[in-house]
Write a protein that holds these residues in place. Structure first.
Motif, PDB file in Angstrom:
ATOM      1  N   GLY A 144       0.836  -1.188   0.000  1.00 26.24           N
ATOM      2  CA  GLY A 144       0.000   0.000   0.000  1.00 26.24           C
ATOM      3  C   GLY A 144       0.870   1.237   0.000  1.00 26.24           C
ATOM      4  N   ILE A 145       0.255   2.372  -0.246  1.00 26.93           N
ATOM      5  CA  ILE A 145       0.980   3.643  -0.219  1.00 26.93           C
ATOM      6  C   ILE A 145       0.240   4.590   0.724  1.00 26.93           C
ATOM      7  N   ARG A 146       0.990   5.140   1.682  1.00 28.10           N
ATOM      8  CA  ARG A 146       0.438   6.112   2.622  1.00 28.10           C
ATOM      9  C   ARG A 146       1.492   7.154   2.953  1.00 28.10           C
ATOM     10  N   ILE A 147       1.038   8.244   3.553  1.00 32.82           N
ATOM     11  CA  ILE A 147       1.968   9.218   4.110  1.00 32.82           C
ATOM     12  C   ILE A 147       2.741   8.533   5.230  1.00 32.82           C
ATOM     13  N   GLY A 148       4.002   8.902   5.399  1.00 38.17           N
ATOM     14  CA  GLY A 148       4.899   8.194   6.310  1.00 38.17           C
ATOM     15  C   GLY A 148       4.373   7.939   7.691  1.00 38.17           C
ATOM     16  N   ASP A 149       3.753   8.932   8.334  1.00 36.57           N
ATOM     17  CA  ASP A 149       3.320   8.750   9.723  1.00 36.57           C
ATOM     18  C   ASP A 149       2.027   7.955   9.840  1.00 36.57           C
ATOM     19  N   GLN A 150       1.459   7.508   8.722  1.00 32.04           N
ATOM     20  CA  GLN A 150       0.238   6.705   8.761  1.00 32.04           C
ATOM     21  C   GLN A 150       0.502   5.210   8.610  1.00 32.04           C
ATOM     22  N   VAL A 151       1.760   4.833   8.414  1.00 31.27           N
ATOM     23  CA  VAL A 151       2.093   3.420   8.194  1.00 31.27           C
ATOM     24  C   VAL A 151       2.130   2.675   9.518  1.00 31.27           C
ATOM     25  N   GLU A 152       1.491   1.490   9.565  1.00 29.12           N
ATOM     26  CA  GLU A 152       1.494   0.685  10.775  1.00 29.12           C
ATOM     27  C   GLU A 152       2.915   0.260  11.151  1.00 29.12           C
ATOM     28  N   LYS A 153       3.172   0.135  12.443  1.00 24.53           N
ATOM     29  CA  LYS A 153       4.523  -0.147  12.929  1.00 24.53           C
ATOM     30  C   LYS A 153       5.016  -1.540  12.545  1.00 24.53           C
ATOM     31  N   ASP A 154       4.086  -2.479  12.278  1.00 23.33           N
ATOM     32  CA  ASP A 154       4.529  -3.828  11.954  1.00 23.33           C
ATOM     33  C   ASP A 154       4.792  -4.014  10.463  1.00 23.33           C
ATOM     34  N   MET A 155       4.727  -2.937   9.704  1.00 19.66           N
ATOM     35  CA  MET A 155       4.979  -2.991   8.270  1.00 19.66           C
ATOM     36  C   MET A 155       6.359  -2.440   7.935  1.00 19.66           C
ATOM     37  N   ILE A 156       6.923  -2.915   6.843  1.00 26.51           N
ATOM     38  CA  ILE A 156       8.145  -2.334   6.306  1.00 26.51           C
ATOM     39  C   ILE A 156       7.755  -1.152   5.437  1.00 26.51           C
ATOM     40  N   ALA A 157       8.405  -0.022   5.612  1.00 27.20           N
ATOM     41  CA  ALA A 157       8.077   1.190   4.862  1.00 27.20           C
ATOM     42  C   ALA A 157       9.288   1.682   4.085  1.00 27.20           C
ATOM     43  N   VAL A 158       9.060   2.039   2.836  1.00 25.52           N
ATOM     44  CA  VAL A 158      10.108   2.575   1.964  1.00 25.52           C
ATOM     45  C   VAL A 158       9.626   3.902   1.401  1.00 25.52           C
ATOM     46  N   ARG A 159      10.399   4.956   1.639  1.00 31.72           N
ATOM     47  CA  ARG A 159      10.002   6.270   1.113  1.00 31.72           C
ATOM     48  C   ARG A 159      10.052   6.244  -0.414  1.00 31.72           C
ATOM     49  N   ILE A 160       8.978   6.728  -1.048  1.00 29.62           N
ATOM     50  CA  ILE A 160       8.938   6.749  -2.511  1.00 29.62           C
ATOM     51  C   ILE A 160       8.740   8.155  -3.076  1.00 29.62           C
ATOM     52  N   GLY A 161       8.636   9.149  -2.209  1.00 28.24           N
ATOM     53  CA  GLY A 161       8.448  10.511  -2.702  1.00 28.24           C
ATOM     54  C   GLY A 161       8.906  11.544  -1.697  1.00 28.24           C
ATOM     55  N   PRO A 162       9.082  12.794  -2.138  1.00 30.08           N
ATOM     56  CA  PRO A 162       9.549  13.860  -1.250  1.00 30.08           C
ATOM     57  C   PRO A 162       8.453  14.333  -0.317  1.00 30.08           C
ATOM     58  N   ASP A 163       8.846  15.147   0.679  1.00 26.84           N
ATOM     59  CA  ASP A 163       7.850  15.799   1.521  1.00 26.84           C
ATOM     60  C   ASP A 163       6.975  16.691   0.649  1.00 26.84           C
ATOM     61  N   TRP A 164       5.735  16.885   1.044  1.00 26.49           N
ATOM     62  CA  TRP A 164       4.840  17.777   0.304  1.00 26.49           C
ATOM     63  C   TRP A 164       3.872  18.428   1.279  1.00 26.49           C
ATOM     64  N   ARG A 165       3.072  19.329   0.789  1.00 26.50           N
ATOM     65  CA  ARG A 165       2.147  20.028   1.669  1.00 26.50           C
ATOM     66  C   ARG A 165       0.817  20.270   0.963  1.00 26.50           C
ATOM     67  N   MET A 166      -0.174  20.590   1.755  1.00 24.95           N
ATOM     68  CA  MET A 166      -1.496  20.914   1.241  1.00 24.95           C
ATOM     69  C   MET A 166      -1.579  22.415   0.958  1.00 24.95           C
ATOM     70  N   SER A 167      -2.548  22.783   0.134  1.00 26.07           N
ATOM     71  CA  SER A 167      -2.812  24.193  -0.165  1.00 26.07           C
ATOM     72  C   SER A 167      -4.305  24.468  -0.049  1.00 26.07           C
ATOM     73  N   VAL A 168      -4.628  25.678   0.385  1.00 20.10           N
ATOM     74  CA  VAL A 168      -6.012  26.138   0.383  1.00 20.10           C
ATOM     75  C   VAL A 168      -6.158  27.113  -0.778  1.00 20.10           C
ATOM     76  N   VAL A 169      -7.071  26.814  -1.686  1.00 23.53           N
ATOM     77  CA  VAL A 169      -7.198  27.637  -2.898  1.00 23.53           C
ATOM     78  C   VAL A 169      -8.660  27.941  -3.193  1.00 23.53           C
ATOM     79  N   GLY A 170      -8.849  29.046  -3.861  1.00 25.85           N
ATOM     80  CA  GLY A 170     -10.173  29.435  -4.352  1.00 25.85           C
ATOM     81  C   GLY A 170     -10.009  30.208  -5.647  1.00 25.85           C
ATOM     82  N   SER A 171     -11.062  30.314  -6.408  1.00 23.39           N
ATOM     83  CA  SER A 171     -10.984  31.024  -7.689  1.00 23.39           C
ATOM     84  C   SER A 171     -11.085  32.531  -7.479  1.00 23.39           C
ATOM     85  N   PRO A 172     -10.578  33.328  -8.423  1.00 24.17           N
ATOM     86  CA  PRO A 172     -10.764  34.785  -8.337  1.00 24.17           C
ATOM     87  C   PRO A 172     -12.244  35.170  -8.253  1.00 24.17           C
TER      88      PRO A 172
END
Length: 297
Positions: A144-172
């Motif tokens: 499965g694929i999840r954000i790093g801190d959501q992975v269960e402790k009994d699973m092996i986790a391999v980072r596959i992407g960089p850090d990212w962030r959310m944005s709040v957006v609206g139209s003009p």
């Protein structure tokens, strides 16, 4: 065990997971009537009812649930051992099932898998798009694929992407009649376009942080979706504010179709990780997929 009894178990497991004779029959390539006959034979032989049938769905009985929980993992182990035989081929071959959210599939999974699949045409990958926090072992997914801190402790986790962030957006168009929020609390006066999380049935909470101060906000609105793309379309059409991954909205911000707000409150967090149970490490095909997806900075 005779071949017939082995096939009966496969039929039961397929129906129980699919929750439908129609879908199970399509997966197995048999008719619904033949599948129903197979299940009746299994139930008669065992002397217990395994499935409860209604006009709309099929679900395991208590006996069926017990059989599902005990037999399914063993079937998975057998399939894994058979798949491991691909190591003896000139080119690796096998099936891999990955559960992921749509954003990770679009931005990470597909761009990295495409060259691998060209090089190894005998590798088959099934990608299940799902925003729920499912149990990949119970659902018979290899990873499965999840954000790093959501992975269960009994699973092996391999980072596959960089850090990212959310944005709040609206139209003009939206901001022509609404003021720009200065702090997350201002969002309570705005209209939100929301994402419903299937696992818990709740709406995604909009989370913010600045200087160690964390704020969680629910932004009410008239639209709720279960994936990101419709939310983006609704935001572009001026129906309210959207809370989406930054890379999903960046080009629309640059083009002037969306306006980003509260940027100082939208902090980066741990990127996507591929996670899986330890037994998968022994499969040559799985190792190829992991290395193809691994994030190298």
């Amino acid at each position: 065990m005779s071949r017939e009894r082995f096939d009966d178990l496969i039929a039961f497991l397929t129906i129980a997971r699919a929750g439908s004779f129609t879908r199970a029959a399509a997966q197995l390539g048999v008719s619904q009537s033949a599948l129903s006959h197979t299940l009746r034979n299994l139930e008669n032989r065992l002397g217990v009812r395994l499935l409860t049938r209604t006009t709309r769905s099929v679900s395991p009985t208590r006996a069926g649930e017990h059989l599902l929980q005990t037999v399914a993992p063993r079937m998975k182990e057998i399939e894994a051992e058979l798949a491991a035989l691909s190591a003896y081929r000139d080119k690796p071959a096998g099936n891999i099932c990955i559960n992921t959210a749509g954003h990770a599939a679009d931005t990470i999974l597909w761009p990295k898998l495409e060259p691998l699949l060209h090089e190894y045409p005998d590798i088959k990958v099934e990608v299940i798009i799902d925003y729920g926090m499912i149990d990949i072992v119970a659902q018979r997914c290899d990873a499965g694929i999840r954000i790093g801190d959501q992975v269960e402790k009994d699973m092996i986790a391999v980072r596959i992407g960089p850090d990212w962030r959310m944005s709040v957006v609206g139209s003009p168009h939206y901001f022509a009649s609404h003021s720009l929020p200065q702090v997350p609390q201002d969002l309570t006066e705005h209209i939100g376009i929301n994402l419903r999380l299937p696992t818990y049935g709740e709406l995604l909470t909009w989370e913010f942080s600045q200087d160690g101060h964390e704020v969680k906000v629910h932004v009410e609105g008239q639209l709720i979706f279960n994936s990101g793309l419709p939310i983006l379309r609704a935001a572009l059409a001026g129906f309210g504010l959207a809370y989406l991954p930054e890379d999903m909205v960046k080009e629309h911000i640059t083009a002037g179709h969306l306006v980003s707000v509260l940027e100082n409150w939208c902090q980066p967090f741990s990127g996507y990780h591929l996670y899986y149970p330890s037994r998968q490490q022994s499969l040559p095909v799985f190792k190829l997929v992991v290395e193809a997806l691994r994030y190298r900075g």
